[in-house]
Design an enzyme around this catalytic site. Sequence first.
Site, PDB file in Angstrom:
ATOM      1  N   TYR A 134       0.870  -1.399  -0.359  1.00  0.00           N
ATOM      2  CA  TYR A 134      -0.002   0.312   0.192  1.00  0.00           C
ATOM      3  C   TYR A 134       0.808   2.039  -0.084  1.00  0.00           C
ATOM      4  O   TYR A 134       1.942   1.601   0.590  1.00  0.00           O
ATOM      5  CB  TYR A 134      -0.868   0.307   1.342  1.00  0.00           C
ATOM      6  CG  TYR A 134      -1.527   0.756   1.201  1.00  0.00           C
ATOM      7  CD1 TYR A 134      -3.056   1.367   0.558  1.00  0.00           C
ATOM      8  CD2 TYR A 134      -1.673   2.486   2.343  1.00  0.00           C
ATOM      9  CE1 TYR A 134      -4.025   2.189   0.246  1.00  0.00           C
ATOM     10  CE2 TYR A 134      -2.431   3.267   2.040  1.00  0.00           C
ATOM     11  CZ  TYR A 134      -3.998   3.488   1.116  1.00  0.00           C
ATOM     12  OH  TYR A 134      -3.982   4.538   1.355  1.00  0.00           O
ATOM     13  N   ASP A 218       9.180   2.888   1.167  1.00  0.00           N
ATOM     14  CA  ASP A 218       8.162   3.514   1.693  1.00  0.00           C
ATOM     15  C   ASP A 218       8.261   3.524   2.844  1.00  0.00           C
ATOM     16  O   ASP A 218       7.471   2.517   3.436  1.00  0.00           O
ATOM     17  CB  ASP A 218       7.063   2.667   0.976  1.00  0.00           C
ATOM     18  CG  ASP A 218       6.039   4.025   1.473  1.00  0.00           C
ATOM     19  OD1 ASP A 218       5.680   4.269   2.504  1.00  0.00           O
ATOM     20  OD2 ASP A 218       4.239   4.015   0.837  1.00  0.00           O
ATOM     21  N   LYS A 247       2.779  11.252   7.465  1.00  0.00           N
ATOM     22  CA  LYS A 247       2.437  10.329   8.304  1.00  0.00           C
ATOM     23  C   LYS A 247       3.008  11.436  10.473  1.00  0.00           C
ATOM     24  O   LYS A 247       3.150  12.101   9.932  1.00  0.00           O
ATOM     25  CB  LYS A 247       3.179   8.652   9.133  1.00  0.00           C
ATOM     26  CG  LYS A 247       1.113   8.403   8.209  1.00  0.00           C
ATOM     27  CD  LYS A 247       1.096   6.880   8.374  1.00  0.00           C
ATOM     28  CE  LYS A 247       0.620   6.312   7.844  1.00  0.00           C
ATOM     29  NZ  LYS A 247      -1.848   6.555   7.597  1.00  0.00           N
TER      30      LYS A 247
HETATM   31  N1  PLP Z   1       2.188   4.947   2.069  1.00  0.00           N
HETATM   32  C1  PLP Z   1       1.907   3.676   3.186  1.00  0.00           C
HETATM   33  C2  PLP Z   1       2.705   2.493   3.382  1.00  0.00           C
HETATM   34  C3  PLP Z   1       1.519   4.142   3.807  1.00  0.00           C
HETATM   35  O1  PLP Z   1       0.996   3.312   5.264  1.00  0.00           O
HETATM   36  C4  PLP Z   1      -0.019   5.684   3.346  1.00  0.00           C
HETATM   37  C5  PLP Z   1      -0.809   6.221   3.995  1.00  0.00           C
HETATM   38  O2  PLP Z   1      -1.736   5.014   5.336  1.00  0.00           O
HETATM   39  C6  PLP Z   1       0.733   6.346   2.107  1.00  0.00           C
HETATM   40  C7  PLP Z   1       2.134   5.638   1.201  1.00  0.00           C
HETATM   41  C8  PLP Z   1       0.040   7.091   1.802  1.00  0.00           C
HETATM   42  O3  PLP Z   1       0.414   8.367   2.811  1.00  0.00           O
HETATM   43  P1  PLP Z   1      -1.542   9.218   2.990  1.00  0.00           P
HETATM   44  O4  PLP Z   1      -2.489   9.017   3.547  1.00  0.00           O
HETATM   45  O5  PLP Z   1      -0.923  10.728   3.571  1.00  0.00           O
HETATM   46  O6  PLP Z   1      -1.661  10.361   1.356  1.00  0.00           O
END
Ligand code: PLP
Length: 395
Positions: A134, A218, A247
């Site tokens: 994700y 990520d 986050k």
């Molecule tokens: N990458 C990961 C691993 C995530 O868990 C999330 C969101 O939960 C994102 C990217 C996307 O972040 P945002 O919700 O700030 O767009």
Amino acid sequence: MNNHTLFLKYLCQTSPDPIGLEVASADGCTITDTTGRRYLDFISGIGVANVGHRHPAVLEAIRRQIDRYLHVMVYGEYLQAPQIELATLLATVAPPPLSVTYFTNSGAEAVEGALKAARKYTGRPGFIAFDRSYHGDTLGAMSVMGQSDVRRPYEPLLPDVQILPWNDHAALEVIDTQTAAVIVEPIQAEGGVRVPSAAWLPALRARCTSAGALLIFDEVVTGFGRTGRLFAAEHWGVTPDLMVLAKAMGGGLPLGGFIGRPEIMATLSRDPPLSHLTTFGGHPLSCAAGLASLRVILDQRLADSAAQSGHALMEQLQSRVGHGGLCAVRGLGMLIGMEFESATRCERFTVRCRESGLLLGWTLYDDRVVRLAPPLILTDEEMAEGLSAMAAALA
Ligand code: PLP
């Protein structure tokens, strides 16, 4: 009409059954609702409140910045001290040679930027991601999502994306000279809190290097001390080419970014210039809050606290395996997954915990897994309180 009715009527809903807790205030590890009920927060707004809610140092930094300026210009034109100071501090704590940051508003937007930078730097078309990954919900980020049923209604997405099995060495052969970048979460959060085997991320690094493909970590969930190191990459001694953050980065305000090797990041300023822009990315208020939060994480050694508390928490939870349908507990630091034998038992556990005043999270792709991501400032008393609520819910 009360707020609950207005919420359902006027806010676009993301699911048929929102939690619906009406927030009055939040401090440290607790949230209080409008009836005055106090909840212990073991999910931190999905891994955002690493320093707790409304940390005094973050509030103070926000107040100071409010008295100076808010938005003054699109990102990348004026010198704004909060951005410069945060980027400078990030360059000293990120794994070298990652030292240049592009600030965004969110994680998904940072993923988009990292994918664009990889295409531009390598001149290659392809992206590779992993089963149950994700990376956010914008179209580019969804293209590298490893969950086909979630992706399908939004297709066609980016072409030239391959999704490989997670933690599989043989699959890495697919990475080749057409691959611009491989994007991976060092620990898959939404995928069910999945920690890879010790050799897999180093093997992925080696394969990317030999194919000339960029490796993007990520660390939106795993960054800023969550897993017991400042960045999860450190557990494996692997340095990516680009690292995506968000986050907890903003200390409670919206902030994301990607940090990379200078020569990769430099491609975003030319051929043509001004082809990757953001109005609000790196907002001075968010950067001031993020800087204060990062200083707290470093000064108070919160990554070490996460390692210790996470270990203690996991040990206690592991001793409950076999009760209430709990079949496994896994994770790293303060990112913990509790796997149940069925979705029903998992749901029942979460609801019981909430009824007794403990807030827990979910994982998007595995409805048998509950996620724990408490603030890293959790005290022993708060941990004991959370554990006793969970023990009761499992009984
Ligand atoms: N990458 C990961 C691993 C995530 O868990 C999330 C969101 O939960 C994102 C990217 C996307 O972040 P945002 O919700 O700030 O767009």
